[in-house]
Design an enzyme around this catalytic site. Structure first.
Site, PDB file in Angstrom:
ATOM      1  N   HIS A 153       0.793  -1.233   0.000  1.00  0.00           N
ATOM      2  CA  HIS A 153       0.000   0.000   0.000  1.00  0.00           C
ATOM      3  C   HIS A 153       0.823   1.279   0.000  1.00  0.00           C
ATOM      4  O   HIS A 153       0.276   2.362  -0.055  1.00  0.00           O
ATOM      5  CB  HIS A 153      -0.989   0.010   1.175  1.00  0.00           C
TER       6      HIS A 153
HETATM    7  C1  UD1 Z   1      -2.600   5.275   5.561  1.00  0.00           C
HETATM    8  C2  UD1 Z   1      -1.387   5.905   6.237  1.00  0.00           C
HETATM    9  C3  UD1 Z   1      -0.239   4.920   6.258  1.00  0.00           C
HETATM   10  C4  UD1 Z   1      -0.652   3.602   6.895  1.00  0.00           C
HETATM   11  C5  UD1 Z   1      -1.930   3.072   6.230  1.00  0.00           C
HETATM   12  C6  UD1 Z   1      -2.422   1.860   6.980  1.00  0.00           C
HETATM   13  C7  UD1 Z   1      -1.059   8.337   5.945  1.00  0.00           C
HETATM   14  C8  UD1 Z   1      -0.390   9.396   5.161  1.00  0.00           C
HETATM   15  N1  UD1 Z   1      -0.940   7.080   5.469  1.00  0.00           N
HETATM   16  O1  UD1 Z   1      -2.248   4.969   4.219  1.00  0.00           O
HETATM   17  O2  UD1 Z   1       0.831   5.461   7.027  1.00  0.00           O
HETATM   18  O3  UD1 Z   1       0.391   2.684   6.715  1.00  0.00           O
HETATM   19  O4  UD1 Z   1      -2.941   4.083   6.260  1.00  0.00           O
HETATM   20  O5  UD1 Z   1      -3.220   1.058   6.183  1.00  0.00           O
HETATM   21  O6  UD1 Z   1      -1.685   8.608   6.941  1.00  0.00           O
HETATM   22  N2  UD1 Z   1      -9.279   4.243   0.701  1.00  0.00           N
HETATM   23  C9  UD1 Z   1     -10.475   3.604   0.548  1.00  0.00           C
HETATM   24  N3  UD1 Z   1     -11.156   3.249   1.677  1.00  0.00           N
HETATM   25  C10 UD1 Z   1     -10.710   3.516   2.929  1.00  0.00           C
HETATM   26  C11 UD1 Z   1      -9.488   4.178   3.065  1.00  0.00           C
HETATM   27  C12 UD1 Z   1      -8.781   4.537   1.941  1.00  0.00           C
HETATM   28  O7  UD1 Z   1     -10.928   3.343  -0.563  1.00  0.00           O
HETATM   29  O8  UD1 Z   1     -11.398   3.149   3.911  1.00  0.00           O
HETATM   30  C13 UD1 Z   1      -8.509   4.600  -0.527  1.00  0.00           C
HETATM   31  C14 UD1 Z   1      -8.798   6.000  -1.017  1.00  0.00           C
HETATM   32  O9  UD1 Z   1      -8.724   6.019  -2.398  1.00  0.00           O
HETATM   33  C15 UD1 Z   1      -7.631   6.801  -0.474  1.00  0.00           C
HETATM   34  C16 UD1 Z   1      -6.501   5.782  -0.502  1.00  0.00           C
HETATM   35  O10 UD1 Z   1      -7.125   4.535  -0.218  1.00  0.00           O
HETATM   36  O11 UD1 Z   1      -7.339   7.939  -1.258  1.00  0.00           O
HETATM   37  C17 UD1 Z   1      -5.417   6.064   0.514  1.00  0.00           C
HETATM   38  O12 UD1 Z   1      -5.963   6.203   1.828  1.00  0.00           O
HETATM   39  P1  UD1 Z   1      -5.169   7.054   2.940  1.00  0.00           P
HETATM   40  O13 UD1 Z   1      -5.838   6.914   4.233  1.00  0.00           O
HETATM   41  O14 UD1 Z   1      -4.921   8.441   2.438  1.00  0.00           O
HETATM   42  O15 UD1 Z   1      -3.756   6.377   2.975  1.00  0.00           O
HETATM   43  P2  UD1 Z   1      -3.350   4.855   3.106  1.00  0.00           P
HETATM   44  O16 UD1 Z   1      -2.633   4.484   1.852  1.00  0.00           O
HETATM   45  O17 UD1 Z   1      -4.496   4.035   3.557  1.00  0.00           O
HETATM   46  N1  UDP Z   2      -3.835  -6.184   8.539  1.00  0.00           N
HETATM   47  C1  UDP Z   2      -5.060  -6.810   8.600  1.00  0.00           C
HETATM   48  N2  UDP Z   2      -5.685  -7.150   7.426  1.00  0.00           N
HETATM   49  C2  UDP Z   2      -5.132  -6.887   6.209  1.00  0.00           C
HETATM   50  C3  UDP Z   2      -3.868  -6.248   6.171  1.00  0.00           C
HETATM   51  C4  UDP Z   2      -3.253  -5.894   7.354  1.00  0.00           C
HETATM   52  O1  UDP Z   2      -5.571  -7.081   9.682  1.00  0.00           O
HETATM   53  O2  UDP Z   2      -5.756  -7.206   5.188  1.00  0.00           O
HETATM   54  C5  UDP Z   2      -3.176  -5.820   9.819  1.00  0.00           C
HETATM   55  C6  UDP Z   2      -1.799  -6.390   9.977  1.00  0.00           C
HETATM   56  O3  UDP Z   2      -1.858  -7.685  10.551  1.00  0.00           O
HETATM   57  C7  UDP Z   2      -1.142  -5.373  10.903  1.00  0.00           C
HETATM   58  C8  UDP Z   2      -1.757  -4.063  10.448  1.00  0.00           C
HETATM   59  O4  UDP Z   2      -2.984  -4.409   9.808  1.00  0.00           O
HETATM   60  O5  UDP Z   2      -1.507  -5.598  12.242  1.00  0.00           O
HETATM   61  C9  UDP Z   2      -0.843  -3.361   9.505  1.00  0.00           C
HETATM   62  O6  UDP Z   2      -1.521  -2.351   8.863  1.00  0.00           O
HETATM   63  P1  UDP Z   2      -1.052  -1.713   7.484  1.00  0.00           P
HETATM   64  O7  UDP Z   2      -0.185  -2.646   6.732  1.00  0.00           O
HETATM   65  O8  UDP Z   2      -2.281  -1.228   6.824  1.00  0.00           O
HETATM   66  O9  UDP Z   2      -0.272  -0.410   7.963  1.00  0.00           O
HETATM   67  P2  UDP Z   2       1.204  -0.103   8.484  1.00  0.00           P
HETATM   68  O10 UDP Z   2       1.515  -1.026   9.599  1.00  0.00           O
HETATM   69  O11 UDP Z   2       2.114  -0.231   7.311  1.00  0.00           O
HETATM   70  O12 UDP Z   2       1.113   1.322   8.901  1.00  0.00           O
END
Ligand code: UD1
Ligand code: UDP
Length: 357
Positions: free
Chosen positions: A202
């Site tokens: 991601h």
């Molecule tokens: C965010 C965090 C990242 C973390 C991740 C955990 C920031 C800058 N990034 O990244 O540090 O590792 O969460 O998973 O805070 N979207 C959906 N549904 C949702 C959420 C997001 O469709 O419920 C899509 C949207 O198109 C959105 C994109 O995912 O624009 C990115 O979502 P965003 O929360 O901005 O960042 P993540 O990549 O999820």
């Molecule tokens: N995770 C989950 N389901 C998924 C992917 C991740 O439960 O489909 C859990 C994973 O086990 C870990 C956390 O989400 O505990 C990590 O989140 P993510 O990779 O979104 O974010 P990051 O840790 O990189 O910020």
């Protein structure tokens, strides 16, 4: 005493669940969900399955540019702090929800507490690195998961009120791992232990780049094992936008709940990921981790020999898949699985001594 927890993304629900459980009966707790994640599989299933109380407020900010998302969160958080008048505000990790909570609280009365402080990738092109730096520098009280994190803070001269207490995600893994329904998961995805690889992606550096995504996916076409891929919505959107066709080895599934994820991580032949949390979990589970990044905050997992950094380089990914089979002993990197209790004890003692000044 009253405290507010601020959170909004998948990994933060897990962290808050552990800290909130440790606070039970010791403080009033208010839960503020920024709404950064809103899909059921990224938000509500975590709140329900981890027994996190329903949020007192869901700001429902949703997705937007960094500036719009962060600033809208800030407006909502400021109102909530004025409404609830907490003694402390807890922020977690390194997301935009963390940053918004930190920037608001530091200019108001409550004590600002950062859980998972001191992590550094030393790559400022990552939004998370900026969020970490700013949050650590404005926080009153810093809880570091590892000694290395504390060293990072000391190097920046901000370690005065910082403590190494272990990692609350390690607490969570140990707490929830016995709840995992392994047979169900194996049956659901038609997999056998050690017979599949697990993939998550991601990070913008991978998924917002057609070149990197193409390099990663074309390598998987050479794999002999099935690759289970719980796909983040950001990645789903980018794959559609770039019109990419995934190799047949990849079995795409929706993002899964935490317990299911633990079962997949534990039984995978290897984990391929750019996630922070999953690198730690793979280490704790004893599953080899191939990290699709150039650097990591969780350097101890690499130093221990259980994690290898391969970036988006197809040759390195394939070489690791073929030959990375660590066997070295795994020492305890992430504490003694009582990090959350230590956070509570330390915060209470600290508030008693300094909180009212
Ligand atoms: C965010 C965090 C990242 C973390 C991740 C955990 C920031 C800058 N990034 O990244 O540090 O590792 O969460 O998973 O805070 N979207 C959906 N549904 C949702 C959420 C997001 O469709 O419920 C899509 C949207 O198109 C959105 C994109 O995912 O624009 C990115 O979502 P965003 O929360 O901005 O960042 P993540 O990549 O999820
Ligand atoms: N995770 C989950 N389901 C998924 C992917 C991740 O439960 O489909 C859990 C994973 O086990 C870990 C956390 O989400 O505990 C990590 O989140 P993510 O990779 O979104 O974010 P990051 O840790 O990189 O910020």
């Amino acid at each position: 005493m009253r405290l507010i927890h601020i959170f909004g993304t998948r990994p933060q629900f897990i962290k808050v669940a552990m800290v909130a459980r440790a606070w039970q009966g010791k403080s009033d707790q208010i839960f503020i969900h920024t709404g950064q994640h809103y899909d059921r599989n990224l938000s509500d299933i975590f709140i329900e399955k981890l027994d996190l109380p329903q949020p007192d407020i869901n700001l429902a900010i949703g997705s937007a540019s960094h500036a719009i998302q962060t600033s809208q969160m800030m407006v909502g958080i400021e109102k909530a702090i004025l409404q609830y008048e907490p003694d402390c505000v807890f922020v977690y990790g390194d997301t935009n929800s963390t940053l918004a909570g930190a920037l608001v609280t530091t200019k108001m009365k409550p004590i600002l507490v950062h859980v998972e402080a001191g992590l550094r990738s030393f790559n400022r092109s990552m939004p998370e690195e900026i969020n970490r730096l700013v949050t650590d520098h404005v926080s009153d009280f810093l809880f570091c998961p590892t000694p290395q994190a504390l060293t990072n803070l000391k190097r920046e001269n901000i370690g005065k009120w910082a403590y190494v207490n272990g990692d609350v995600m390690a607490d969570a893994l140990v707490y929830y791992r016995d709840h995992v329904l392994l047979e169900e998961v194996l049956e659901k995805y038609q997999i056998n232990p050690q017979g599949f690889c697990l993939l998550t992606l991601h990070r913008p550096t991978n998924v917002d780049s057609k070149e990197n995504l193409t390099a990663i996916f074309s390598t998987f076409a050479k794999f002999d094992h099935k690759i289970i891929f719980p796909m983040h919505p950001r990645t789903r959107e980018m794959i559609a936008q770039f019109n990419l066709v995934l190799p047949h080895q990849i079995q795409v599934i929706p993002p899964v709940g935490y317990l299911e994820m633990l079962a997949l991580e534990k039984n995978a032949r290897c984990v391929l990921t750019d996630s922070g949390g999953i690198q730690k979990e793979a280490y704790l589970m004893g599953t080899p981790c191939i990290t699709l990044r150039e650097e990591t905050e969780w350097v101890e997992t690499v130093q221990s020999g259980w994690n290898v950094l391969v970036g988006a380089d197809g040759e390195k990914i394939y070489a690791a898949y073929q030959s990375f089979h660590p066997t070295s002993a795994r020492r305890s990197i992430f504490g003694d699985y009582h990090a959350a209790e230590k956070i509570v004890t330390k915060t209470l003692a600290w508030m008693e001594t300094y909180g009212k000044q």
